[in-house]
Design an enzyme around this catalytic site. Structure first.
Site, short mmCIF file in Angstrom:
data_model
loop_
_atom_site.label_atom_id
_atom_site.label_comp_id
_atom_site.label_asym_id
_atom_site.label_seq_id
_atom_site.Cartn_x
_atom_site.Cartn_y
_atom_site.Cartn_z
CG ASP A 104 -0.69 -6.25 -0.63
OD1 ASP A 104 0.17 -7.10 -0.28
OD2 ASP A 104 -0.18 -5.09 -0.76
CG ASN A 145 -1.78 -1.63 -0.79
OD1 ASN A 145 -2.60 -0.86 -0.66
ND2 ASN A 145 -1.94 -2.98 -1.18
CG ASP A 187 -5.28 -6.30 -2.84
OD1 ASP A 187 -4.70 -5.21 -2.98
OD2 ASP A 187 -5.79 -6.78 -1.72
#
Ligand code: ADP
Length: 303
Positions: A29, A164, A258
């Site tokens: 990410d 995330n 991302d």
């Protein structure tokens, strides 16, 4: 020159290439964020990645890949005897699933040295990290990283955090929520995805996510909600909504968030308003999900 530093884990990716063949690539990410910031940032943006790698062949290849894409690797530490994490993508009737080999990756040791982190952050103007960065660290190193983040924030740097949330990476959901919340407190810009926040923090709607993070003292919260666009809440200002960009065909949503983060931060670095940065980020994210894979080459993107 504005300097963006992204911190976390980049892994070796093995994807299906047909006939039993595998295609090797690199992704993660915070690395994807750095890639898209570098791709879409103006020439005055310097992008660095901070992680830990081994001294093995794969680590060497990964460093070469980063350098090839203009990402500075000078803050990457090398640890003898450790290797990069690895994951494999399985495709079953269009549905993707993943297997990971990352529990002993070199990146888990990226925050062992607080002085090193401090030097890297002092050289940066914008610092990005994620809930995955925090999830892979031993508890003491989480504290080391967050105390350097708090120092950077107090020094006036832009500290961006994408929660995330990946429950598989955490042993305990209670600790996951606590550490993610500490990560948010150490930042001044939050980049959460509404789906994750609703699932793991029980937020009933976007306003609840917004209120929870603003309540921690975060100045700006940019909530991503897939095709519904993003909602930008800023302390003391009107909340604004920036629509998503239409996508003809969603091919692969890997890296949507991302790429959004990377392009958004690159936009802020160039002096764009939050609305303009978000609109451009939505356009690139739409292009990213129209192609397979995490890292789409420049020529395929609507840059
Ligand atoms: P994440 O990948 O972190 O879960 P989202 O799914 O919210 O994040 O996607 C991030 C951004 O990608 C969105 O804000 C939007 O700009 C874009 N995006 C994602 N899904 C779509 C979609 N179906 N159509 C258009 N844009 C999308």
């Amino acid at each position: 020159m504005v300097h963006l530093l992204s911190i976390g884990e980049c892994m070796v990716e093995l994807g299906q290439a047909g006939n039993g063949l595998l295609r090797q690539s690199f992704a993660g990410d915070t690395f994807n964020l750095a890639y898209y910031a570098g791709l879409c940032g103006d020439p005055g943006l310097r992008v660095s990645y901070l992680t830990a790698l081994g001294t093995d062949r794969l680590s060497q290849d990964m460093l070469a890949f980063m350098a090839e894409h203009g990402i500075h690797t000078g803050f990457i530490t090398r640890i003898e005897g450790r290797m990069p994490g690895l994951y494999m993508i399985h495709l079953d009737k269009g549905e993707r699933s993943f297997s990971y080999w990352r529990s002993t990756s070199a990146a888990r040791l990226l925050a062992q040295d607080g002085d090193h982190l401090r030097r890297a952050m002092e050289a940066a103007d914008i610092i990005a990290f994620s809930g995955i960065t925090l999830a892979i660290l031993p508890p003491d190193d989480v504290e080391t990283l967050l105390s350097e983040m708090r120092r950077a924030k107090a020094a006036g740097k832009l500290v961006a955090f994408d929660p995330n949330i990946r429950p598989r990476l955490w042993d305990d959901a209670e600790r996951m929520r606590r550490v993610i919340t500490d990560g948010a407190r150490a930042a001044n810009l939050l980049l959460p995805s509404f789906d994750d926040e609703a699932t793991h923090f029980g937020d009933a709607d976007i306003a609840a996510t917004q209120a929870r993070y603003l309540g921690l003292g975060v100045e700006r919260v940019v909530i991503k909600d897939g095709a519904k666009g993003v909602t930008i809440a800023q302390a003391g200002r009107e909340t604004v909504h920036v629509p998503a960009h239409p996508v003809a065909e969603v091919v692969d949503t890997t890296s949507a968030g991302d790429s959004f983060n990377g392009v958004f931060l690159a936009g802020l670095a160039s002096g764009a308003s939050v609305e303009d940065a978000a609109a451009h980020a939505a356009k690139i994210a739409a292009s990213v999900i129209g192609h397979p894979g995490a890292l789409i080459p420049r020529e395929a993107l609507a840059i």
